[in-house]
Design a protein around this motif. Structure first.
Motif, mmCIF file in Angstrom:
data_model
loop_
_atom_site.group_PDB
_atom_site.id
_atom_site.type_symbol
_atom_site.label_atom_id
_atom_site.label_comp_id
_atom_site.label_asym_id
_atom_site.label_seq_id
_atom_site.Cartn_x
_atom_site.Cartn_y
_atom_site.Cartn_z
ATOM 1 N N GLY A 12 -4.889 1.390 6.096
ATOM 2 C CA GLY A 12 -6.086 1.975 6.672
ATOM 3 C C GLY A 12 -6.862 2.732 5.613
ATOM 4 O O GLY A 12 -7.126 2.219 4.527
ATOM 5 N N ARG A 13 -7.180 3.991 5.927
ATOM 6 C CA ARG A 13 -7.938 4.807 4.975
ATOM 7 C C ARG A 13 -7.029 5.466 3.952
ATOM 8 O O ARG A 13 -7.501 6.113 3.029
ATOM 9 N N GLU A 14 -5.713 5.329 4.133
ATOM 10 C CA GLU A 14 -4.777 5.995 3.246
ATOM 11 C C GLU A 14 -3.894 4.987 2.536
ATOM 12 O O GLU A 14 -4.029 3.771 2.711
ATOM 13 N N LEU A 15 -2.976 5.500 1.704
ATOM 14 C CA LEU A 15 -2.016 4.682 0.980
ATOM 15 C C LEU A 15 -0.625 5.102 1.417
ATOM 16 O O LEU A 15 -0.400 6.259 1.768
ATOM 17 N N SER A 16 0.315 4.171 1.398
ATOM 18 C CA SER A 16 1.672 4.519 1.816
ATOM 19 C C SER A 16 2.691 3.893 0.880
ATOM 20 O O SER A 16 2.415 2.909 0.190
ATOM 21 N N GLY A 17 3.869 4.477 0.853
ATOM 22 C CA GLY A 17 4.967 3.978 0.024
ATOM 23 C C GLY A 17 6.244 4.719 0.373
ATOM 24 O O GLY A 17 6.277 5.545 1.298
ATOM 25 N N ARG A 18 7.299 4.430 -0.374
ATOM 26 C CA ARG A 18 8.572 5.122 -0.149
ATOM 27 C C ARG A 18 8.566 6.465 -0.865
ATOM 28 O O ARG A 18 8.174 6.564 -2.019
ATOM 29 N N CYS A 19 9.049 7.466 -0.178
ATOM 30 C CA CYS A 19 9.003 8.831 -0.702
ATOM 31 C C CYS A 19 9.872 8.960 -1.955
ATOM 32 O O CYS A 19 11.036 8.546 -1.952
ATOM 33 N N PRO A 20 9.354 9.555 -3.033
ATOM 34 C CA PRO A 20 10.153 9.757 -4.243
ATOM 35 C C PRO A 20 11.082 10.967 -4.162
ATOM 36 O O PRO A 20 11.871 11.204 -5.068
ATOM 37 N N PHE A 21 10.982 11.725 -3.064
ATOM 38 C CA PHE A 21 11.751 12.958 -2.962
ATOM 39 C C PHE A 21 12.990 12.831 -2.078
ATOM 40 O O PHE A 21 13.774 13.766 -1.990
#
Length: 559
Positions: A12-21
């Protein structure tokens, strides 16, 4: 900044991925280019580009800003050494010459004929060559200008002096600071050499000698062994803070890679901020003698302001005559870790410390315990931990002990389904943080002055902060309030799992409704104040008109 470290996909208007934390299989980490903000719905991590570098690379604020400035091709102004000093010279040459010195000292440990005594000493201490190499240990021969002759032709004496590698009067001949010593390079969290600690070979004073304060080395801020910890765990479960270089090295040789050491100084607030950025659980290690107990008392007093909720501080007192180096060699890894797991919680330590100073069998003693506890409680941040500790002290005293100024906590309401929903004020803060350009929808801060609800003071300060920003944006609010109590409150609200409207129009509509509800609350407060001490028949004409106006407004806008 984030996309270079985390694979991101458009959502959508954002980006997503797997959390590095934290470890996760399903992506829950989102990045908003518009808001300049990241948030993980799995672990609650959130922040700006500055906060991302601070969290991922373990940088402090200034280091993160410098890293971003370098990427953007910007030159940062440097802090002056004094009010009249000009900007200091660049730091890169200092890091370079210190790295060269470390390499030279490591070569000397392997090649210099006099290094045999140093190697024999290390072997007697039980150290193996692999561990010595891992910590880049070196040797400085007992010669006046061994390092100077090797590095001055390339780097110049002035740079060697600035790096703390040479000493001597300014007007006289300079000479090597470290001579006849085993050297422990001190590295920052990024693995850059910033100074050295030297242990004398044989007898002599001082037994240990550290680098002096330099533009890149501040003894009260740095911790020895930090790069080794981060190489084994980006987010360690716990950190063990010890006293000496050999403690860290020998623990690592026995498979305990969670130890760091202060550099011949007492534990400082800067040390604590560093370790608590890495882990919520910290164990301070002390000798079991009187000197160790005095050191523990000073360390705990220093630590009290940093003990926010979620942080755990414990104290490990070693058997008489032992240090971590000698103890781990004698009992081994498992027994040492078992002992560390039984370290005393700081709350238990404080209670025992207070009890030891009074006679609880007398009223005078209990009163004195309350008086002794009060300044300790006042040092602590307003949080649940402080309240619980005050309750424990109250049980000893036989009456409640005030935990300084009580913290005001946001209240929650319950909807018809019985599930809690956030208060109006908390929801307003969340929406305004994400859409600060909509501050006008909720009304001016002065219109909220008469409302007495939990969190209203934070909401008013948020509206004032937004009004002071030329370009209101979430990331700017976060950095404006960094390291403040309001910033902590805002972070706690942002870390919640509450959903935020996708569009400004939706957020504006919700904020207008909240503004209306809060205005109705203000009207009810005014009405109550008018009628509290006076019956309607005793009101003068002006007061009656005011009451009627408030009643009419309330009928139109009931809460």
């Amino acid at each position: 900044v984030i996309g270079a470290r985390v694979p991101l996909r458009r959502s959508g208007r954002e980006l997503s991925g797997r959390c590095p934390f934290h470890e996760e299989k399903t992506p829950s980490f989102t990045v908003s280019p518009q808001k300049q903000f990241y948030h993980c719905f799995g672990c609650g991590a959130h922040g700006t580009a500055i906060g991302f570098l601070m969290a991922l690379d373990r940088l402090d604020f200034r280091e993160a800003v410098a890293e971003l400035a370098q990427r953007a091709g910007m030159t940062l102004p440097r802090e002056a050494d004094s009010a009249n000093a000009a900007s200091g010279p660049p730091l890169a040459p200092l890091y370079e010459v210190l790295a060269a010195a470390s390499t030279f000292y490591q070569q000397q440990l392997r090649r210099h004929p006099a290094a045999a005594a140093a190697i024999d000493y290390l072997k007697q201490r039980g150290l193996d060559g692999t561990t010595a190499a891992r910590f880049h240990m070196g040797f400085a021969a007992d010669e006046w200008d061994n390092l100077k002759r090797a590095l001055a032709p390339r780097y110049g004496e002035e740079l060697l002096r600035r790096a703390g590698l040479l000493t001597g009067d300014e007007d006289r001949r300079s000479y090597d600071r470290f001579r006849g010593r085993i050297l422990f390079p001190i590295e920052d969290r990024r693995g850059r050499v910033i100074g050295f600690g030297g242990r004398i070979v044989g007898t002599g004073e001082p037994k240990y000698l550290n680098s002096p304060e330099t533009p890149v080395f501040h003894k009260g801020r740095e911790l020895y062994g930090l790069p080794n910890v981060l190489a084994h765990a980006r987010q360690p479960d716990a950190l063990l803070v010890v006293e000496g270089y050999m403690d860290v090295v020998m623990l690592a040789q026995h498979g305990i890679d969670s130890a760091v050491a202060v550099l011949g100084t007492a534990l400082t607030v800067e040390h604590l901020k560093t370790v608590f950025r890495l882990t919520p659980r910290v164990i301070l290690c002390f000798d079991g003698d009187n000197a160790g107990r005095r050191a523990a008392e000073r360390a705990v007093d220093t630590a009290l302001p940093e003990l926010t909720d979620g942080r755990e501080l414990r104290l490990l007192f070693l058997p008489q005559g032992e240090d971590p180096d000698s103890l781990v060699r004698r009992v081994g890894k498992e027994a040492f870790l078992a002992l560390a797991s039984e370290a005393t919680p700081v709350s238990h330590y404080l209670l025992r410390r207070l009890e030891s100073q009074v006679d609880l069998g007398s009223a005078e003693g209990r009163a004195r315990l309350s008086a002794l506890a009060q300044p300790l409680l006042e040092k602590m941040p307003a949080a649940t931990f402080r309240d619980l500790l005050a309750d424990e002290i109250g049980r000893l005293v036989g009456r409640s002990v005030p935990a300084a100024v009580p913290a005001r906590r946001p209240t929650t309401k319950t909807n018809t389904a019985g599930t809690p929903r956030p208060s109006l004020v908390r929801r307003a803060i969340l929406l305004l943080a994400h859409y600060p350009q909509l501050a006008a929808q909720i009304g001016p801060p002065e219109a909220l002055e008469t409302i007495d609800r939990p969190g209203m003071d934070v909401l008013r300060r948020l509206l004032l902060a937004i009004g002071g920003l030329a370009q209101p944006r979430l990331d700017r609010l976060i950095e404006l309030w960094r390291d403040t109590n309001d910033g902590t409150t805002l972070s706690r609200i942002l870390a919640s799992s509450e959903l935020v409207p996708d569009t400004p129009a939706q957020a504006a509509a919700e904020l207008r409704q909240i503004g209306t509800d809060l205005a109705s609350q203000a009207q009810r407060t005014q009405l109550g104040a008018l009628l509290r001490d006076t019956s309607p028949s005793q009101l003068d004409p002006q007061q009656k008109a005011q009451v009627l106006a408030l009643l009419n407004r309330h009928r139109k806008n009931p809460i």
